[in-house]
Design a protein around this motif. Sequence first.
Motif, mmCIF file in Angstrom:
data_model
loop_
_atom_site.group_PDB
_atom_site.id
_atom_site.type_symbol
_atom_site.label_atom_id
_atom_site.label_comp_id
_atom_site.label_asym_id
_atom_site.label_seq_id
_atom_site.Cartn_x
_atom_site.Cartn_y
_atom_site.Cartn_z
ATOM 1 N N CYS A 105 0.844 -1.192 0.000
ATOM 2 C CA CYS A 105 0.000 0.000 0.000
ATOM 3 C C CYS A 105 0.884 1.248 0.000
ATOM 4 N N ARG A 106 0.246 2.422 -0.126
ATOM 5 C CA ARG A 106 1.011 3.667 -0.215
ATOM 6 C C ARG A 106 1.851 3.922 1.042
ATOM 7 N N ARG A 107 1.313 3.593 2.211
ATOM 8 C CA ARG A 107 2.052 3.850 3.455
ATOM 9 C C ARG A 107 3.354 3.057 3.494
ATOM 10 N N THR A 110 5.822 4.309 0.793
ATOM 11 C CA THR A 110 6.475 5.559 1.187
ATOM 12 C C THR A 110 7.578 5.300 2.202
#
Length: 268
Positions: A105-107, A110
């Motif tokens: 996922c994006r979290r 990142t």
Amino acid sequence: MPTPIPLHFSHGNSFPASSYRKFLQHFEAGYDIGYIDTLGHDPRYPVTDCWPGLVEESLDYIARRYREPVIAVGHSLGGFLSFLCAVRRPELFRAVVLLDSPIFCRRVSTLLWLGKRFGFIERLTPGGGSRTRRHEWPSREHAVRHFEGRGMFAGFDPDCLRDYVAAGTVPAGEGVRLRFEREIEYRIYVGLPHDFPRYRGQLKVPTGFIGGNASEYVRPGDIDHMRRHFGILTERFEGGHLFPFEQPAQAADAVKAMLARLGQGGAG
């Protein structure tokens, strides 16, 4: 007699594909199995950040080796590569099964980017120990005894452990050493892709994910991300990250069940 279905298998980091013998033998009836035995070791396809060379290596092999679209089954590193290859060249694939290879996922993505940017990526992946771990033994039997019951090998089926040592070591001087180069293993770990969110909406191949219940790499956020943004079917397996080595027969059954859910049942 039915024509075997092409099945391309991609291995986990540092585990040559041939070391999955006991898992792959359950696909010998009904499938034409192919693989690159040690990804990342061909100098024409260098290992760099986010693995573009490994994607090219896999796609070149698949296009050359098979005459029709393949079922791709990939474990860990191999699952990530199978996903990236299917996004890039969907016409080469009929289905993909990811084994403990969560599409981040994006979290998480990142966090991986920050780890690379600020120098703490080794704390986020197993790469920190790759360059220093033991890689030579007086014999293969010594190597088996070294790994037996140790760390990530503790849950291995005994045959799978011996297959790993047989396929994963080569003669060196008076003894043996690991076949998978430690520096390549390290570069693969620290180059773990951080850009999976950019591929949202681009996966056109039916895809399933099977994650180990005890795997430290499977997070609820990633499961939700795969379902919502990629339409990936998900299942859980009673095992850890290395479940194809821990329970090879049951893992193969789980893959076949997932293939049936993806509309690719009937072989094997």
